[in-house]
Motif scaffolding. Sequence first.
Motif, PDB file in Angstrom:
ATOM      1  N   GLU A 618     -36.315 -18.484  -1.360  1.00 46.48           N
ATOM      2  CA  GLU A 618     -36.981 -18.689  -2.651  1.00 46.48           C
ATOM      3  C   GLU A 618     -35.988 -18.595  -3.809  1.00 46.48           C
ATOM      4  O   GLU A 618     -36.049 -19.375  -4.764  1.00 46.48           O
ATOM      5  N   VAL A 619     -35.073 -17.624  -3.728  1.00 46.46           N
ATOM      6  CA  VAL A 619     -34.109 -17.466  -4.806  1.00 46.46           C
ATOM      7  C   VAL A 619     -33.161 -18.666  -4.852  1.00 46.46           C
ATOM      8  O   VAL A 619     -32.759 -19.115  -5.932  1.00 46.46           O
ATOM      9  N   GLN A 620     -32.812 -19.206  -3.687  1.00 47.06           N
ATOM     10  CA  GLN A 620     -31.951 -20.389  -3.660  1.00 47.06           C
ATOM     11  C   GLN A 620     -32.647 -21.603  -4.292  1.00 47.06           C
ATOM     12  O   GLN A 620     -32.028 -22.362  -5.047  1.00 47.06           O
ATOM     13  N   VAL A 621     -33.922 -21.781  -3.968  1.00 48.14           N
ATOM     14  CA  VAL A 621     -34.666 -22.895  -4.559  1.00 48.14           C
ATOM     15  C   VAL A 621     -34.753 -22.707  -6.069  1.00 48.14           C
ATOM     16  O   VAL A 621     -34.546 -23.645  -6.853  1.00 48.14           O
ATOM     17  N   TYR A 622     -35.046 -21.486  -6.483  1.00 51.10           N
ATOM     18  CA  TYR A 622     -35.166 -21.213  -7.917  1.00 51.10           C
ATOM     19  C   TYR A 622     -33.835 -21.455  -8.631  1.00 51.10           C
ATOM     20  O   TYR A 622     -33.801 -21.952  -9.762  1.00 51.10           O
ATOM     21  N   GLN A 623     -32.711 -21.125  -7.947  1.00 53.05           N
ATOM     22  CA  GLN A 623     -31.392 -21.372  -8.529  1.00 53.05           C
ATOM     23  C   GLN A 623     -31.201 -22.869  -8.781  1.00 53.05           C
ATOM     24  O   GLN A 623     -30.730 -23.279  -9.849  1.00 53.05           O
ATOM     25  N   ALA A 624     -31.583 -23.692  -7.803  1.00 56.16           N
ATOM     26  CA  ALA A 624     -31.438 -25.146  -7.958  1.00 56.16           C
ATOM     27  C   ALA A 624     -32.303 -25.659  -9.102  1.00 56.16           C
ATOM     28  O   ALA A 624     -31.909 -26.559  -9.858  1.00 56.16           O
ATOM     29  N   ILE A 625     -33.493 -25.064  -9.263  1.00 53.47           N
ATOM     30  CA  ILE A 625     -34.382 -25.471 -10.349  1.00 53.47           C
ATOM     31  C   ILE A 625     -33.781 -25.083 -11.699  1.00 53.47           C
ATOM     32  O   ILE A 625     -33.783 -25.871 -12.657  1.00 53.47           O
ATOM     33  N   LEU A 626     -33.240 -23.872 -11.785  1.00 55.06           N
ATOM     34  CA  LEU A 626     -32.637 -23.423 -13.041  1.00 55.06           C
ATOM     35  C   LEU A 626     -31.411 -24.260 -13.401  1.00 55.06           C
ATOM     36  O   LEU A 626     -31.144 -24.522 -14.579  1.00 55.06           O
ATOM     37  N   GLU A 627     -30.651 -24.651 -12.383  1.00 55.61           N
ATOM     38  CA  GLU A 627     -29.454 -25.457 -12.632  1.00 55.61           C
ATOM     39  C   GLU A 627     -29.787 -26.932 -12.850  1.00 55.61           C
ATOM     40  O   GLU A 627     -28.903 -27.724 -13.161  1.00 55.61           O
ATOM     41  N   ARG A 628     -31.060 -27.284 -12.657  1.00 49.92           N
ATOM     42  CA  ARG A 628     -31.532 -28.671 -12.801  1.00 49.92           C
ATOM     43  C   ARG A 628     -30.821 -29.609 -11.805  1.00 49.92           C
ATOM     44  O   ARG A 628     -30.504 -30.735 -12.117  1.00 49.92           O
ATOM     45  N   HIS A 629     -30.620 -29.094 -10.574  1.00 48.73           N
ATOM     46  CA  HIS A 629     -30.067 -29.910  -9.484  1.00 48.73           C
ATOM     47  C   HIS A 629     -30.948 -29.722  -8.243  1.00 48.73           C
ATOM     48  O   HIS A 629     -30.501 -29.175  -7.229  1.00 48.73           O
ATOM     49  N   PRO A 630     -32.211 -30.169  -8.297  1.00 49.80           N
ATOM     50  CA  PRO A 630     -33.148 -29.859  -7.210  1.00 49.80           C
ATOM     51  C   PRO A 630     -33.073 -30.801  -6.006  1.00 49.80           C
ATOM     52  O   PRO A 630     -33.723 -30.542  -4.996  1.00 49.80           O
ATOM     53  N   ALA A 631     -32.314 -31.900  -6.086  1.00 47.76           N
ATOM     54  CA  ALA A 631     -32.384 -32.932  -5.047  1.00 47.76           C
ATOM     55  C   ALA A 631     -32.081 -32.383  -3.659  1.00 47.76           C
ATOM     56  O   ALA A 631     -32.813 -32.642  -2.689  1.00 47.76           O
ATOM     57  N   GLN A 632     -30.993 -31.602  -3.533  1.00 39.42           N
ATOM     58  CA  GLN A 632     -30.614 -31.088  -2.221  1.00 39.42           C
ATOM     59  C   GLN A 632     -31.685 -30.147  -1.666  1.00 39.42           C
ATOM     60  O   GLN A 632     -31.991 -30.177  -0.462  1.00 39.42           O
ATOM     61  N   MET A 633     -32.280 -29.337  -2.534  1.00 37.81           N
ATOM     62  CA  MET A 633     -33.315 -28.415  -2.093  1.00 37.81           C
ATOM     63  C   MET A 633     -34.573 -29.170  -1.665  1.00 37.81           C
ATOM     64  O   MET A 633     -35.271 -28.754  -0.741  1.00 37.81           O
ATOM     65  N   ILE A 634     -34.872 -30.254  -2.341  1.00 35.83           N
ATOM     66  CA  ILE A 634     -36.037 -31.059  -1.938  1.00 35.83           C
ATOM     67  C   ILE A 634     -35.860 -31.546  -0.508  1.00 35.83           C
ATOM     68  O   ILE A 634     -36.766 -31.441   0.328  1.00 35.83           O
TER      69      ILE A 634
END
Length: 705
Positions: A618-634
């Motif tokens: 969850e923290v990793q996904v949230y990090q990607a959201i905060l950094e505005r780089h969600p593609a890899q997490m998707i």
Amino acid sequence: MSPERKPDLHLEIAHVLFMDMVGFSKLLINDQSEILEQLNQLVRDTQHFREAEAAGKLIRLSTGDGMALVFSNSAEAPVECALEISRALKSHPQIPLRMGVHSGPVNAVSDVNDRSNVTGAGINMAQRVMDCGDAGHILLSRHVAEDLEQYRQWQPCLHDLGECEVKHGVRVSVVNLYTDELGNSEVPEKFRQAKETQTAPATPASDTKPGGQSRVWIAALIIVAAAAAAGSYIFSHRSSSKPPPSSTAPEKSIAVLPFENLSSDKENAYFTDGVQDEILTRLSKIADLKVISRTSTQHYKSAPENLTEIARQLGVAHILEGSVQKSGDAVRVNVQLIKAANDSHLWADTFDRKLTDIFSVESDISKAIASQLQAKLTGREEHEITDKPTNNPQAYDTYLRGLAYTLKTTNSPGSALAAQKHFREAVRLDPKFALGWARLSLWDSINYVSGNLPTTTALKEEARQAADTALDLQPDLGEALLAKGRYHYGCLKDYDTAVRYFEQARRALPNSSEIPENLAYVARRRGAWEQSEGYFNEAERIDPRNVRALQQHAISYIALRRFQEASRKLDQVLSITPDDPDTLASKAGIAQAEGDLPRAAALLTPLHFDASDSSSLEVQVYQAILERHPAQMITKLQELLATPDPAVGYFNGELRFYLGWAQQVAGDSVAAKRVWQEARSELESFAKEQAEDPFLIGDLALVAA
């Protein structure tokens, strides 16, 4: 000040009862004189005042609107006297008296009238402690409370308030002393005001779902950092930085290290663990001993080389090592008691018994250790360390198998089910096995909150019935009282009743860290942050390397946005369990909350992306959201959900919430809405059976938002 006192007495350490009347200066002069005269007579009439004065062990100091009584006989004398005064005040409601007690150094001096007098830090600190209270309060310094809590009769009366700021910015640690009839159970106004000045998020739950602790606290950070986003999650951990253990440990203190399994069948490790735990449990019921809980000792190896350092870390003077060898129905137990300061062996013995006689081994070892450490045993304690919990060897063996699962460092749905299964079987084999019933109830209640067992009405009912059965069989069993308190806390949210049972359990389990830990959870649920802090500190004194308590303490600090203290507490956890993914994820979450995304990214780098480890995921996904780089997490979330793991239960629905959020941030609102609808459907299917699971309901709320 002019106390009547023999001039030849010179005190060094004294026990001071300081008292004054609230609002005294607002009274008319005539009323002041009348009330002061009544107070003087009331105090003089108390038994402990008269006895101490007759023995030449008392100095009286007038303070204008009250007095200080300086006892030199025992630390209990001013406390007993305060309770006598409190009882007498019931007939004098017009005297709004508050009292403070401290033991400390005083200096014998002569006053201007050449009469014996005393001054010093002991008196000053007693006044500062008293200043923290309101009318009716009997407040103790932490120092006095620590002396009293070594005696069973005082433990239910002591209620930690935390720290209070007094004159010149000095902070004192204060404990409220009260009974059902005496003292003032209300939180003093100074503590209430201090609490109101703190801005804190919603009170976190005391336990966490499978896979880690960050679930409880991620929500708060998201609320703060992304209120406009599609959902939100919360951080909640609390911590208290504590100095390293003192190099001078109490002489009557001991840690029981993990026993070595010498059986040829390595599957007998559960039996070795059980024997060690039962010896530790019996010792922990002796109030005259300081016994470190297993949750702290289990992190060490059997027979380690650095005993002196381990003893320092745990704050004990003695270490017990042992080994167990089980072959068929024969058992050999070797033990040795070691004085840690010089690594000398005080006592050692070997016990060869039949499996049916294992209880006598545990009892004999416990009695021998108590004798070696010169611990005083009450009649009840002697009975409890020799008690035979069941006459059915098969039931006991099954119980030990269940106990082994509860002693694991991490709790998972698989281990939770296995422990429950063995406890159920143990009480089926022996329906009169009170300890087995208590453990079953305690385990059900713990996992009802954590979610490691399905949060159903049936689970709650089993917890109730098991606790009631244990108490019917053995009304004074400490584990049964603890289980009943946990049931009222976790299953019913009946906090007043829970506290009553926890306080009763203290008397039978004087060295249990579970009791102050659970009281910390109750206080936190009620928003009593300072009181919760005090209970966490108490639990850590008994159990200094209890990872769960340290993590929960950190949760509270995070909830209060005291991030530096939380981080230090989590560093303590990492010193015990290096590279623990949950703890690294927690520290990354703190960095996210502070806006330090590079530091968060560095902490998250070594973590795996795995559905079985929900915290770090969850923290990793949230990090990607905060950094505005969600593609890899998707992509990673879609891969996980393509073949969802049924073992994680409704957590798959929670993953869909995060997937939808990442898609929303990526600009694909249509896909996000579709995934959130799927998440809602999946979560609602679980809610039919687990309607009281707070985490599940929280997930549904986030998806709906």
